[in-house]
Design a protein around this motif. Structure first.
Motif, PDB file in Angstrom:
ATOM      1  N   ALA A 619       0.798  -1.414   0.060  1.00 39.18           N
ATOM      2  CA  ALA A 619       0.058   0.057   0.185  1.00 39.18           C
ATOM      3  C   ALA A 619       0.900   1.349  -0.017  1.00 39.18           C
ATOM      4  N   GLN A 620       1.868   1.268   0.688  1.00 37.82           N
ATOM      5  CA  GLN A 620       2.907   2.395   0.707  1.00 37.82           C
ATOM      6  C   GLN A 620       4.352   1.566   0.780  1.00 37.82           C
ATOM      7  N   ASP A 621       5.388   2.495   0.492  1.00 40.11           N
ATOM      8  CA  ASP A 621       6.604   1.959   0.709  1.00 40.11           C
ATOM      9  C   ASP A 621       7.572   2.823   1.540  1.00 40.11           C
ATOM     10  N   ARG A 622       6.727   3.797   2.147  1.00 41.32           N
ATOM     11  CA  ARG A 622       7.548   4.565   3.317  1.00 41.32           C
ATOM     12  C   ARG A 622       6.504   4.821   4.229  1.00 41.32           C
ATOM     13  N   LEU A 623       6.926   4.286   5.519  1.00 37.03           N
ATOM     14  CA  LEU A 623       6.152   4.322   6.614  1.00 37.03           C
ATOM     15  C   LEU A 623       6.703   4.824   7.714  1.00 37.03           C
ATOM     16  N   GLY A 624       5.984   5.278   8.880  1.00 33.72           N
ATOM     17  CA  GLY A 624       6.237   5.836  10.025  1.00 33.72           C
ATOM     18  C   GLY A 624       6.117   4.564  11.244  1.00 33.72           C
ATOM     19  N   ALA A 625       6.508   4.763  12.375  1.00 34.82           N
ATOM     20  CA  ALA A 625       6.656   3.997  13.467  1.00 34.82           C
ATOM     21  C   ALA A 625       5.320   3.547  13.861  1.00 34.82           C
ATOM     22  N   ASP A 626       4.260   4.438  13.611  1.00 28.58           N
ATOM     23  CA  ASP A 626       3.158   4.103  14.268  1.00 28.58           C
ATOM     24  C   ASP A 626       2.172   3.540  13.139  1.00 28.58           C
ATOM     25  N   VAL A 687       4.053  -1.800  12.020  1.00 33.17           N
ATOM     26  CA  VAL A 687       5.309  -1.525  12.070  1.00 33.17           C
ATOM     27  C   VAL A 687       6.071  -1.806  13.313  1.00 33.17           C
ATOM     28  N   SER A 688       5.194  -1.709  14.694  1.00 31.16           N
ATOM     29  CA  SER A 688       5.700  -1.842  15.860  1.00 31.16           C
ATOM     30  C   SER A 688       6.160  -3.419  15.956  1.00 31.16           C
ATOM     31  N   ASP A 689       5.616  -4.372  15.300  1.00 30.63           N
ATOM     32  CA  ASP A 689       6.338  -5.645  15.268  1.00 30.63           C
ATOM     33  C   ASP A 689       7.567  -5.728  14.670  1.00 30.63           C
ATOM     34  N   LEU A 690       7.950  -4.760  13.952  1.00 28.98           N
ATOM     35  CA  LEU A 690       9.376  -4.968  13.578  1.00 28.98           C
ATOM     36  C   LEU A 690      10.288  -4.358  14.438  1.00 28.98           C
ATOM     37  N   ALA A 691      10.276  -3.915  15.702  1.00 24.31           N
ATOM     38  CA  ALA A 691      11.064  -3.381  16.710  1.00 24.31           C
ATOM     39  C   ALA A 691      11.879  -4.461  17.314  1.00 24.31           C
ATOM     40  N   TYR A 692      13.059  -4.136  17.682  1.00 25.55           N
ATOM     41  CA  TYR A 692      13.866  -5.057  18.362  1.00 25.55           C
ATOM     42  C   TYR A 692      13.918  -4.531  19.889  1.00 25.55           C
ATOM     43  N   VAL A 701      12.224   0.831  17.147  1.00 19.29           N
ATOM     44  CA  VAL A 701      11.951   0.552  15.624  1.00 19.29           C
ATOM     45  C   VAL A 701      12.911   1.322  14.520  1.00 19.29           C
ATOM     46  N   GLU A 702      13.820   0.670  14.080  1.00 20.21           N
ATOM     47  CA  GLU A 702      14.894   1.074  13.422  1.00 20.21           C
ATOM     48  C   GLU A 702      14.416   1.604  12.144  1.00 20.21           C
ATOM     49  N   SER A 717      12.500 -20.603  -2.849  1.00 20.45           N
ATOM     50  CA  SER A 717      13.390 -19.981  -3.816  1.00 20.45           C
ATOM     51  C   SER A 717      12.464 -18.999  -4.756  1.00 20.45           C
ATOM     52  N   GLN A 718      11.168 -19.148  -4.918  1.00 16.97           N
ATOM     53  CA  GLN A 718      10.293 -18.552  -5.652  1.00 16.97           C
ATOM     54  C   GLN A 718       9.642 -17.411  -5.018  1.00 16.97           C
ATOM     55  N   ALA A 719      10.026 -16.877  -3.844  1.00 19.26           N
ATOM     56  CA  ALA A 719       9.157 -16.030  -3.042  1.00 19.26           C
ATOM     57  C   ALA A 719       9.159 -14.695  -3.649  1.00 19.26           C
ATOM     58  N   HIS A 720       8.160 -13.934  -3.535  1.00 14.49           N
ATOM     59  CA  HIS A 720       7.891 -12.832  -4.037  1.00 14.49           C
ATOM     60  C   HIS A 720       8.414 -11.500  -2.996  1.00 14.49           C
ATOM     61  N   ARG A 721       9.097 -10.630  -3.681  1.00 17.73           N
ATOM     62  CA  ARG A 721       9.654  -9.596  -2.665  1.00 17.73           C
ATOM     63  C   ARG A 721       9.636  -8.253  -2.993  1.00 17.73           C
ATOM     64  N   ALA A 722       9.527  -7.404  -2.024  1.00 12.86           N
ATOM     65  CA  ALA A 722       9.521  -6.102  -2.102  1.00 12.86           C
ATOM     66  C   ALA A 722       9.876  -5.114  -1.063  1.00 12.86           C
ATOM     67  N   ARG A 723      10.540  -3.997  -1.198  1.00 15.09           N
ATOM     68  CA  ARG A 723      11.359  -3.481  -0.111  1.00 15.09           C
ATOM     69  C   ARG A 723      10.411  -2.143   0.232  1.00 15.09           C
ATOM     70  N   PHE A 724      10.709  -1.811   1.524  1.00  9.87           N
ATOM     71  CA  PHE A 724      10.087  -0.497   2.009  1.00  9.87           C
ATOM     72  C   PHE A 724      11.160   0.018   3.213  1.00  9.87           C
ATOM     73  N   THR A 725      10.745   1.180   3.411  1.00 10.57           N
ATOM     74  CA  THR A 725      11.567   2.037   4.499  1.00 10.57           C
ATOM     75  C   THR A 725      10.775   2.596   5.635  1.00 10.57           C
ATOM     76  N   ILE A 726      11.203   2.502   6.728  1.00  7.92           N
ATOM     77  CA  ILE A 726      10.693   3.094   8.050  1.00  7.92           C
ATOM     78  C   ILE A 726      11.405   4.505   8.074  1.00  7.92           C
ATOM     79  N   MET A 727      10.616   5.571   8.041  1.00  7.20           N
ATOM     80  CA  MET A 727      11.394   6.893   8.210  1.00  7.20           C
ATOM     81  C   MET A 727      11.533   7.391   9.650  1.00  7.20           C
ATOM     82  N   GLY A 728      12.549   7.890  10.082  1.00  9.34           N
ATOM     83  CA  GLY A 728      12.966   8.260  11.224  1.00  9.34           C
ATOM     84  C   GLY A 728      12.142   9.517  11.832  1.00  9.34           C
TER      85      GLY A 728
END
Length: 728
Positions: A619-626, A687-692, A701-702, A717-728
């Motif tokens: 839905a979006q590839d740039r997200l905030g911590a919340d 996104v909170s589930d990605l925290a360490y 959340v990094e 090996s046939q997995a589908h992939r997409a990148r996103f970024t958590i903004m500071g």
């Protein structure tokens, strides 16, 4: 005389069909508390049976025969906690026996688990119970753990989804109990082992699933027997008070594991322990004096009593006892649910040449003693007493009738079994473990080792105590199993020899494995055409097995635990250890980090159809911590039969400043598809589930790049992939 209850008794005079608000529940609980004497408040905090007669009755087989009552106050109509165990069903006679939790975890179907919880809750209420002790959500750190069958798998996210689902289902009717809190992933040493763990591993790996149960409103949490970082769990302030009650805001009550679950009344009370089960013992003997001397504040007693009363009032309201007739116990609808659960739990691990489903077979050899014996799992506290159990042999004979010849051999003579197999179209070997190999374990010397915890017997009790201490019943007599932790992850040598002999005689050999967790199959895996993981499949397991064999049901189970090639690829495990360290690494996380290839990866399972994935979108590839990550992907059934696929979403953190697993499961969804049908699976990850977890700063959340990996299993090996970024 053992107590006997029915649905009308489960919540006593607290029962009302009126639905109360939280404020009204609190008001009623407080009003009850205000009427109690100090002795009655303390009486809420332990089991009602006197210690020695109660222990003798439990050792004589009473554990699985009736509820165990704690804190009944007849003069005020307070029913007390009326406990019965699980998790494969209510352990009292006649209740439905479902597949073990590990099997249900293989369904990857939390909605099904919630329906199972609903059935269990209804049956327990009909049997006079009000507290189900079967939400077992310990991590399978190592598959040798004897009670792995009682939990759902190796992954915390997966565990949490199932624990929360069972909690919701059960608590439509009675109180649920999440256990064993915490780090209880060994059996033989559970009364002696101290588990060392750092804050990060504790919070990231071993506690999140308990937090999910708390967030789902679980009424109670059972503390474990083992020690964590130098203190027994039953009196561990960090676990019980600081984390559970303060950080998580838990409003329910804590109870000990049975008999040996705490060591010191003062430490336990001050740490946040609310209920000592199941007899009058340490709290009964010491709490009043501790309060009178000012060593335990009265406020701590009031807090424990209020927590116990609050949950009894909460579950006594808004339900009608007439909705729980006695004939709901083991009813046809629940038996069919057990069959459905077994169907969805069976994992097809290998199917060379599409041997399965079986078609046009005239002669079938069924081989192995487990094919013709009820094998529903451990015989300890989780043991159930169903009206019947359908074995694999019985299920196949019922299904095939006169349409095919079924030849049975118990496999005790491999040459004879091979000869039988050679004369048939297909040979089915049913092999694996029983409660003699894995399960609950109480060592013969446990009574003597922990005797200082026991109360001095009265003159009338002295003969009972003397008999129990001098000649404690054997494990078989007690009913608490002889299995313990496994000694090996391979099948027994005679089972492996049997498989090899039968496979040499018949190229169409199918192996069906009964076990509570992973089995190493390297000695024979390449020699057979098909492999099915049955787990311990419950009272309808033989019917469900046949449904899958004959193609009446398309297998959809996926492994909830990694099946390794080599035991050396797993974490260190010593079933007799008195001290051990748990860290971030086990299961698929460890094997992928180390570059060790498993035999069958986490999340793996074959089908009689094929699926294609495509069109992954975020839905979006740039997200905030919340924010919440939202992903969607199209799934198409490209085969010829209806099936259900489990879409698994993993996340990989890229460039993290701390060591992380190569990927971690964060969401999953079952998608049912007709041939040629396409549906869109939608998955969401806060996104909170990605925290360490940082020991000083807590959850973090990094603000870095992450990768979404949508796959059929952890190593797809046939997995589908997409990148996103958590903004500071």
């Amino acid at each position: 005389m053992t107590p006997s209850f029915d649905a009308a008794d489960a919540f006593g005079a607290l029962t009302t069909t009126e639905s109360l608000t939280d404020a009204q529940i609190e008001e009623r609980a407080q009003a009850l508390l205000d009427q109690l004497t100090l002795e009655e408040k303390i009486g809420l905090m332990d089991g009602d049976p006197p210690f020695w007669p109660g222990l003798a009755e439990m050792f004589a087989g009473g554990y699985n025969k009736h509820t165990w009552v704690a804190g009944a106050v007849p003069r005020l109509g307070i029913p007390g906690v009326r406990f019965s165990d699980g998790p494969r069903g209510v352990v009292m006679p006649g209740a439905t026996t479902f597949p073990v939790s590990m099997a249900r975890g293989a369904s990857w179907d939390p909605a099904l688990e919630e329906r199972i919880g609903d059935a269990i809750g209804r049956e327990l209420r009909a049997l006079g119970g009000n507290h189900f002790g079967g939400v077992c959500i310990n991590v399978v750190r190592h598959p040798a753990w004897g009670r792995a069958q009682e939990t759902y798998g190796e992954d915390s996210h997966h565990l949490g989804a199932f624990g929360a689902a069972l909690t919701r289902g059960v608590q439509g009717h009675v109180m649920a109990c999440a256990k064993h809190y915490a780090l209880n992933s060994m059996e033989n040493a559970r009364f002696t082992v101290d588990v060392s763990i750092d804050p990060r591993a504790l919070h990231e790996v071993y506690l999140p699933h308990f937090k999910r149960a708390v967030d789902a409103g679980v009424a109670s949490v059972m503390s474990a027997y083992n020690s964590v970082n130098g203190e027994w769990c039953g009196q561990n302030k960090t676990l019980l008070h600081d984390i559970l009650k303060e950080q998580w805001g838990f409003q329910g009550f804590v109870l000990t594991d049975f008999v040996w679950g705490m060591r010191d009344a003062k430490k336990a009370a001050l740490a946040g322990q609310d209920l000592e089960m199941p007899f009058q013992n340490l709290f009964h003997r010491h709490l009043k004096g501790l309060v009178e001397r000012g060593e335990v504040p009265l406020a701590r007693i009031d807090d424990a009593a209020l927590r116990l009363l609050r949950q009894q009032v909460r579950f006594a309201q808004g339900r009608n006892p007439s909705d729980y007739p006695s004939d709901v116990v083991g009813c046809e609808a629940h038996r069919q649910l057990a069959r459905e659960a077994a169907q969805k739990s069976i994992v097809l691990l290998k199917n060379e040449g599409n041997l399965l489903p079986l078609t046009n077979v005239q002669r079938v050899a069924v081989i192995g003693k487990l094919a013709d014996m009820p094998n529903t799992g451990d015989q300890g506290s989780s043991n159930t007493l169903p009206a019947y159990v359908i074995t694999p042999l019985q299920g196949l004979r019922n299904a095939l009738g006169d349409g095919a010849t079924v030849v049975y051999d118990d496999g005790s003579d491999p040459a004879r079994a091979a000869a039988a197999a050679a004369a048939t179209d297909v040979a089915i070997c049913v092999v694996g473990y029983t409660s003699a190999d894995e399960g609950e374990y109480v060592a013969p010397d446990t009574m003597a080792q922990l005797a200082t915890l026991f109360p001095p017997p009265s003159p009338e009790e002295a003969p009972i105590a003397q008999a129990l201490m001098q000649a404690p019943p054997s494990s078989e007599e007690v009913g608490f199993g002889v299995g313990g932790d496994r000694s090996s992850l391979t099948l027994h040598a005679d089972d492996e020899a049997l498989i090899q002999a039968v496979a040499a005689a018949n190229a169409h050999t199918i192996v069906a494995i009964m076990a509570g967790s992973a089995v190493i199959t390297e000695a024979w895996r390449e020699q057979v055409a098909a492999i099915l993981m049955l787990w311990y499949p419950g009272m309808e397991g033989g019917t469900a097995f046949t449904d899958v064999l004959l193609g009446r049901v398309n297998p959809s189970g996926k492994l909830p635990c990694t099946f390794p090639k080599h035991a050396e690829d797993l974490p260190f495990f010593d079933k007799h250890a008195t001290a051990i360290t748990y860290d971030l690494w086990h299961g698929y996380r460890k094997l992928e980090r180390d570059g060790a290839q498993p035999a069958f990866p986490f999340g793996f399972g074959l089908s009689y159809t094929t699926y294609a994935y495509g069109n992954l979108q975020l839905a979006q590839d740039r997200l905030g911590a919340d924010d919440t990550l939202e992903a969607r992907i199209d799934v198409t059934n490209t085969g010829k039969v209806e099936g259900s696929e489990v879409v698994q979403l993993y996340i990989a953190a890229q460039g993290s400043k701390v060591e992380r697993a190569p990927k971690e499961l964060k969401a999953f969804a079952r998608v049912r598809l007709s041939p040629g049908e396409t549906r869109t699976a939608r998955l969401a990850v806060p996104v909170s589930d990605l925290a360490y977890y940082d020991a000083s700063a807590g959850w973090s959340v990094e603000p870095i790049a992450y990768e979404v990996i949508i796959a059929r299993h952890a190593l797809d090996s046939q997995a589908h992939r997409a990148r996103f970024t958590i903004m500071g």
